[in-house]
Write a protein that holds these residues in place. Structure first.
Motif, mmCIF file in Angstrom:
data_model
loop_
_atom_site.group_PDB
_atom_site.id
_atom_site.type_symbol
_atom_site.label_atom_id
_atom_site.label_comp_id
_atom_site.label_asym_id
_atom_site.label_seq_id
_atom_site.Cartn_x
_atom_site.Cartn_y
_atom_site.Cartn_z
ATOM 1 N N THR A 92 0.819 -1.210 0.000
ATOM 2 C CA THR A 92 0.000 0.000 0.000
ATOM 3 C C THR A 92 0.854 1.262 0.000
ATOM 4 O O THR A 92 0.583 2.219 -0.734
ATOM 5 N N GLY A 93 1.905 1.260 0.828
ATOM 6 C CA GLY A 93 2.770 2.443 0.875
ATOM 7 C C GLY A 93 3.429 2.727 -0.458
ATOM 8 O O GLY A 93 3.462 3.877 -0.924
ATOM 9 N N LYS A 140 3.833 5.764 -5.604
ATOM 10 C CA LYS A 140 3.814 5.738 -7.064
ATOM 11 C C LYS A 140 2.712 6.624 -7.615
ATOM 12 O O LYS A 140 2.896 7.359 -8.597
ATOM 13 N N ALA A 141 1.521 6.579 -6.976
ATOM 14 C CA ALA A 141 0.419 7.425 -7.429
ATOM 15 C C ALA A 141 0.750 8.903 -7.251
ATOM 16 O O ALA A 141 0.423 9.736 -8.106
ATOM 17 N N CYS A 142 1.438 9.236 -6.148
ATOM 18 C CA CYS A 142 1.832 10.632 -5.930
ATOM 19 C C CYS A 142 2.808 11.099 -7.006
ATOM 20 O O CYS A 142 2.708 12.223 -7.509
ATOM 21 N N ALA A 143 3.774 10.230 -7.356
ATOM 22 C CA ALA A 143 4.739 10.588 -8.393
ATOM 23 C C ALA A 143 4.041 10.794 -9.736
ATOM 24 O O ALA A 143 4.359 11.730 -10.491
ATOM 25 N N GLN A 144 3.081 9.926 -10.057
ATOM 26 C CA GLN A 144 2.349 10.082 -11.312
ATOM 27 C C GLN A 144 1.529 11.373 -11.316
ATOM 28 O O GLN A 144 1.457 12.072 -12.339
ATOM 29 N N ALA A 145 0.904 11.693 -10.179
ATOM 30 C CA ALA A 145 0.127 12.931 -10.104
ATOM 31 C C ALA A 145 1.031 14.150 -10.250
ATOM 32 O O ALA A 145 0.672 15.140 -10.916
ATOM 33 N N ASP A 146 2.220 14.089 -9.647
ATOM 34 C CA ASP A 146 3.170 15.200 -9.771
ATOM 35 C C ASP A 146 3.606 15.395 -11.217
ATOM 36 O O ASP A 146 3.649 16.525 -11.728
#
Length: 296
Positions: free
Chosen positions: A171-172, A177-183
């Protein structure tokens, strides 16, 4: 024989018959029968013939060890402990039995082959039923006085299917990974929305640089004109200055009047003109360099 003795003997016989009747009923119930026929649901009827990998054997007794796996944690200066539950404990089954018959040696050989076969096998337990188990230890004993009877002892461990570790999503890591993609997506959207404005700004800067360069060239040309030796003649005293101050070069002569003095001479004017051109050239180079930096 007296009457009292006869009555006592009769009562004793009645008691014996009653005890025998109860014993017969209990045995009949154990084996699923009865004096009048039974349904076959007694204790003995529930027993199953024992076998290991299809090799049958008689059973004299047995046991099973079961419970939970635990880890006992002891701490300094505490009178109690914490028992950590680690799941169900492995079931260990022990059995004692026998092989009997004129072919007991052949039976024993089949049992040895079954026990030495690799992997888990099918165990039929009289009360536990069908199990998948592994034979940890098998012992066969032969005694002269027992003749064609071999005693057996087994230790089995109930086994299950071979299960390999499964891959699960962290989960972490998934959140990172989702944060990096959003950035990355936000950066791409910002660049896409500001690309036109940046291009327009670059065009404006290039125009400013071109204008500055044009001004520099004009300043250089004016400096060359202002310090031209021909135009400097008008600042000399005497007849040269009088002729040089004609209508043809009146405008330039007026501008050059600031440097006119009694001590003026041609060499000095030449030196002043050269110094002025050098200063203007240096200023023009700085202006051009600054404009080029804006353009890049």
């Amino acid at each position: 024989m007296s009457i009292d003795s006869a009555l006592g003997a009769l009562q004793s016989i009645t008691t014996t018959i009653s005890i025998a009747d109860n014993t017969i009923k209990r045995v009949a119930a154990d084996f699923g029968g009865g004096l009048g026929g039974g349904s076959g649901t007694g204790w003995a009827a529930q027993l199953r013939p024992a076998s290991w990998r299809g090799v049958p054997f008689g059973v004299l007794g047995g046991g099973i060890k079961f419970g939970r796996r635990t880890a006992v944690h002891e701490y300094p200066y505490r009178d109690t402990v914490w028992v950590e539950d680690l799941g169900r404990a492995v079931r260990r089954i022990t059995m004692t039995g026998f092989l009997v018959g004129d072919d007991v040696i052949a039976q024993r050989d089949r049992m040895i082959a079954a026990a030495e076969t690799a992997g888990s096998g099918e165990l039929i337990h009289p009360t536990l039923g069908q199990l998948t188990a592994s034979a940890v230890e098998c012992v066969a004993e032969e005694k002269w006085e027992q003749g064609r009877v071999f005693q057996l002892s087994f230790t089995f461990i109930e086994s299950g299917k071979r299960v390999f570790p499964s891959v699960q999503v962290s989960t972490g890591s998934a959140v990172l990974k989702a944060c990096a993609q959003a950035d990355a997506a936000s950066k791409g959207d910002f660049l896409a929305s500001t690309a036109a404005a940046l291009k327009q700004g670059a065009a404006v800067v290039a125009k400013v640089a071109s204008t500055a360069a044009t001004w520099g060239r004009q300043a250089q040309r004016l400096a060359n004109d202002a310090t031209n030796l021909y135009n400097m003649v008008g600042t000399l005293k005497g007849g040269f200055g009088r002729y040089a101050k004609g209508n043809g070069i009146a405008g330039i002569a007026v501008a050059a009047g600031a440097v006119s003095s009694a001590a003026n001479s041609i060499p000095k004017l030449i030196a002043l003109g050269s110094a002025a051109r050098t200063a203007v050239s240096s200023a023009v180079e700085k202006l051009t360099s600054t404009a080029s930096g804006l353009g890049s």
